[in-house]
Design a protein around this motif. Structure first.
Motif, PDB file in Angstrom:
ATOM      1  N   LEU A   1       0.818  -1.217   0.000  1.00 34.04           N
ATOM      2  CA  LEU A   1       0.000   0.000   0.000  1.00 34.04           C
ATOM      3  C   LEU A   1       0.846   1.258   0.000  1.00 34.04           C
ATOM      4  O   LEU A   1       0.494   2.244  -0.657  1.00 34.04           O
ATOM      5  N   MET A   2       1.967   1.260   0.729  1.00 33.84           N
ATOM      6  CA  MET A   2       2.820   2.442   0.732  1.00 33.84           C
ATOM      7  C   MET A   2       3.466   2.637  -0.641  1.00 33.84           C
ATOM      8  O   MET A   2       3.613   3.769  -1.126  1.00 33.84           O
ATOM      9  N   THR A   3       3.845   1.545  -1.286  1.00 30.73           N
ATOM     10  CA  THR A   3       4.403   1.630  -2.632  1.00 30.73           C
ATOM     11  C   THR A   3       3.380   2.213  -3.604  1.00 30.73           C
ATOM     12  O   THR A   3       3.715   3.061  -4.448  1.00 30.73           O
ATOM     13  N   GLU A   4       2.125   1.775  -3.494  1.00 31.08           N
ATOM     14  CA  GLU A   4       1.065   2.294  -4.351  1.00 31.08           C
ATOM     15  C   GLU A   4       0.814   3.767  -4.059  1.00 31.08           C
ATOM     16  O   GLU A   4       0.602   4.574  -4.980  1.00 31.08           O
ATOM     17  N   SER A   5       0.846   4.143  -2.791  1.00 35.21           N
ATOM     18  CA  SER A   5       0.658   5.543  -2.410  1.00 35.21           C
ATOM     19  C   SER A   5       1.740   6.427  -3.034  1.00 35.21           C
ATOM     20  O   SER A   5       1.452   7.503  -3.577  1.00 35.21           O
ATOM     21  N   ILE A   6       2.979   5.977  -2.974  1.00 32.37           N
ATOM     22  CA  ILE A   6       4.093   6.750  -3.542  1.00 32.37           C
ATOM     23  C   ILE A   6       3.943   6.864  -5.057  1.00 32.37           C
ATOM     24  O   ILE A   6       4.171   7.939  -5.638  1.00 32.37           O
ATOM     25  N   LYS A   7       3.551   5.773  -5.698  1.00 30.76           N
ATOM     26  CA  LYS A   7       3.356   5.789  -7.156  1.00 30.76           C
ATOM     27  C   LYS A   7       2.328   6.844  -7.558  1.00 30.76           C
ATOM     28  O   LYS A   7       2.554   7.621  -8.505  1.00 30.76           O
ATOM     29  N   ILE A   8       1.213   6.894  -6.836  1.00 33.68           N
ATOM     30  CA  ILE A   8       0.173   7.883  -7.149  1.00 33.68           C
ATOM     31  C   ILE A   8       0.671   9.296  -6.849  1.00 33.68           C
ATOM     32  O   ILE A   8       0.438  10.233  -7.621  1.00 33.68           O
ATOM     33  N   SER A   9       1.360   9.467  -5.728  1.00 33.70           N
ATOM     34  CA  SER A   9       1.874  10.792  -5.366  1.00 33.70           C
ATOM     35  C   SER A   9       2.817  11.330  -6.432  1.00 33.70           C
ATOM     36  O   SER A   9       2.799  12.526  -6.749  1.00 33.70           O
ATOM     37  N   LYS A  10       3.626  10.454  -6.996  1.00 33.33           N
ATOM     38  CA  LYS A  10       4.575  10.885  -8.027  1.00 33.33           C
ATOM     39  C   LYS A  10       3.865  11.345  -9.298  1.00 33.33           C
ATOM     40  O   LYS A  10       4.436  12.111 -10.080  1.00 33.33           O
ATOM     41  N   GLN A  11       2.620  10.892  -9.502  1.00 34.56           N
ATOM     42  CA  GLN A  11       1.844  11.339 -10.657  1.00 34.56           C
ATOM     43  C   GLN A  11       1.197  12.702 -10.412  1.00 34.56           C
ATOM     44  O   GLN A  11       0.743  13.348 -11.345  1.00 34.56           O
ATOM     45  N   ASN A  12       1.146  13.126  -9.153  1.00 36.25           N
ATOM     46  CA  ASN A  12       0.443  14.356  -8.808  1.00 36.25           C
ATOM     47  C   ASN A  12       1.351  15.477  -8.304  1.00 36.25           C
ATOM     48  O   ASN A  12       0.964  16.649  -8.350  1.00 36.25           O
ATOM     49  N   LEU A  13       2.528  15.127  -7.819  1.00 37.81           N
ATOM     50  CA  LEU A  13       3.385  16.103  -7.141  1.00 37.81           C
ATOM     51  C   LEU A  13       4.743  16.194  -7.838  1.00 37.81           C
ATOM     52  O   LEU A  13       5.159  15.257  -8.523  1.00 37.81           O
ATOM     53  N   PRO A  14       5.462  17.324  -7.664  1.00 41.04           N
ATOM     54  CA  PRO A  14       6.830  17.412  -8.177  1.00 41.04           C
ATOM     55  C   PRO A  14       7.698  16.303  -7.595  1.00 41.04           C
ATOM     56  O   PRO A  14       7.479  15.871  -6.453  1.00 41.04           O
ATOM     57  N   GLU A  15       8.679  15.848  -8.360  1.00 41.48           N
ATOM     58  CA  GLU A  15       9.464  14.684  -7.938  1.00 41.48           C
ATOM     59  C   GLU A  15      10.250  14.927  -6.652  1.00 41.48           C
ATOM     60  O   GLU A  15      10.619  13.984  -5.952  1.00 41.48           O
ATOM     61  N   ASN A  16      10.516  16.215  -6.341  1.00 41.20           N
ATOM     62  CA  ASN A  16      11.256  16.532  -5.120  1.00 41.20           C
ATOM     63  C   ASN A  16      10.339  17.031  -4.003  1.00 41.20           C
ATOM     64  O   ASN A  16      10.791  17.684  -3.064  1.00 41.20           O
ATOM     65  N   HIS A  17       9.065  16.716  -4.076  1.00 36.14           N
ATOM     66  CA  HIS A  17       8.110  17.176  -3.066  1.00 36.14           C
ATOM     67  C   HIS A  17       8.368  16.454  -1.741  1.00 36.14           C
ATOM     68  O   HIS A  17       8.634  15.248  -1.713  1.00 36.14           O
ATOM     69  N   HIS A  18       8.265  17.206  -0.644  1.00 36.75           N
ATOM     70  CA  HIS A  18       8.599  16.629   0.658  1.00 36.75           C
ATOM     71  C   HIS A  18       7.662  15.483   1.046  1.00 36.75           C
ATOM     72  O   HIS A  18       8.080  14.553   1.761  1.00 36.75           O
ATOM     73  N   GLU A  19       6.413  15.490   0.573  1.00 32.74           N
ATOM     74  CA  GLU A  19       5.500  14.399   0.927  1.00 32.74           C
ATOM     75  C   GLU A  19       5.943  13.080   0.308  1.00 32.74           C
ATOM     76  O   GLU A  19       5.796  12.019   0.924  1.00 32.74           O
ATOM     77  N   ILE A  20       6.484  13.144  -0.904  1.00 34.28           N
ATOM     78  CA  ILE A  20       7.029  11.941  -1.519  1.00 34.28           C
ATOM     79  C   ILE A  20       8.236  11.451  -0.719  1.00 34.28           C
ATOM     80  O   ILE A  20       8.366  10.248  -0.428  1.00 34.28           O
ATOM     81  N   ALA A  21       9.089  12.381  -0.334  1.00 35.93           N
ATOM     82  CA  ALA A  21      10.271  12.016   0.441  1.00 35.93           C
ATOM     83  C   ALA A  21       9.889  11.389   1.776  1.00 35.93           C
ATOM     84  O   ALA A  21      10.480  10.384   2.205  1.00 35.93           O
ATOM     85  N   GLU A  22       8.899  11.964   2.444  1.00 39.62           N
ATOM     86  CA  GLU A  22       8.464  11.431   3.736  1.00 39.62           C
ATOM     87  C   GLU A  22       7.897  10.028   3.583  1.00 39.62           C
ATOM     88  O   GLU A  22       8.136   9.150   4.427  1.00 39.62           O
ATOM     89  N   SER A  23       7.159   9.796   2.495  1.00 40.57           N
ATOM     90  CA  SER A  23       6.624   8.455   2.243  1.00 40.57           C
ATOM     91  C   SER A  23       7.738   7.460   1.928  1.00 40.57           C
ATOM     92  O   SER A  23       7.668   6.297   2.334  1.00 40.57           O
ATOM     93  N   LEU A  24       8.760   7.906   1.226  1.00 37.66           N
ATOM     94  CA  LEU A  24       9.901   7.033   0.933  1.00 37.66           C
ATOM     95  C   LEU A  24      10.622   6.628   2.216  1.00 37.66           C
ATOM     96  O   LEU A  24      10.994   5.458   2.388  1.00 37.66           O
TER      97      LEU A  24
END
Length: 206
Positions: free
Chosen positions: A87-110
């Motif tokens: 589920l976390m992998t799927e969440s990150i995949k979707i976030s990357k489609q919506n947010l800049p690649e260096n967005h802090h929310e993506i980093a926090e999920s990683l």
């Protein structure tokens, strides 16, 4: 808890069953139960939110990313780690489609995914995600608690791998950050201090 549940009751009686706003009410009520460690209730509410988002919003919706993130944290808490990773992998995949690649929310999920993998003892995969998240956080939010957490996991893995110089550097960075962020008797600081001392003791015995 009563406020979240009252809001859900009101939304359930006034909104169509497929309305995404109702999904958010389920999600918020689930968060309250999750925080109080009522895991079964939280799981049912999160799943109700996810069901609405999956069937009535685009599959790349950020709402689905959010509820998947919360579900992943819950599954990690109840030690269903494989489901949490999925589920976390799927969440990150979707976030990357919506947010800049260096967005802090993506980093926090990683970093969070790295932590889940850490507790699975899947250190190789954990390091990949921790380093990816930290590379963003060091630029975007260097003083974030997530930065400190990522450093902690990385240092622990390096200690286990006998990479003691790197472990000492990352553990010390983690401790300094946590001392800036938290009160001096916070458990996060104590854990970092213990890790630094353990690494220093191991180095001293070599």
């Amino acid at each position: 808890m009563p406020l979240a549940m009252k809001a859900l009751d009101l939304a359930s009686s006034s909104l169509p069953s497929k309305d995404p706003k109702l999904g958010w009410c389920f999600n918020e009520a689930a968060e309250c139960h999750h925080q109080s460690r009522s895991f079964d209730k939280a799981l049912g509410l999160y799943e109700s939110a996810a069901d609405i988002f999956r069937h009535h919003l685009p599959k790349e919706s950020i709402s689905l990313s959010t509820v998947n993130h919360h579900l992943a944290l819950l599954y990690n808490d109840i030690e269903q780690n494989d489901k949490a990773v999925e589920l976390m992998t799927e969440s990150i995949k979707i976030s990357k489609q919506n947010l800049p690649e260096n967005h802090h929310e993506i980093a926090e999920s990683l970093v969070t995914l790295g932590g889940i993998l850490f507790y699975k003892n899947d250190f190789d995969e954990a390091v990949v995600h921790l380093e990816s998240g930290l590379s963003i956080l060091r630029e975007e939010l260097p003083s974030s608690p997530f930065t400190a957490t990522g450093l902690y996991y990385l240092a622990f893995i390096e200690m286990e791998r006998n990479q003691l110089v790197e472990a000492q550097r990352h553990a010390t960075q983690c401790l300094r950050l946590r001392q800036e962020i938290f009160l001096k008797d916070d458990n996060a600081i104590i854990c970092a201090q213990e890790l630094v001392h353990e690494i220093e003791h191991t180095l001293a015995t070599l």
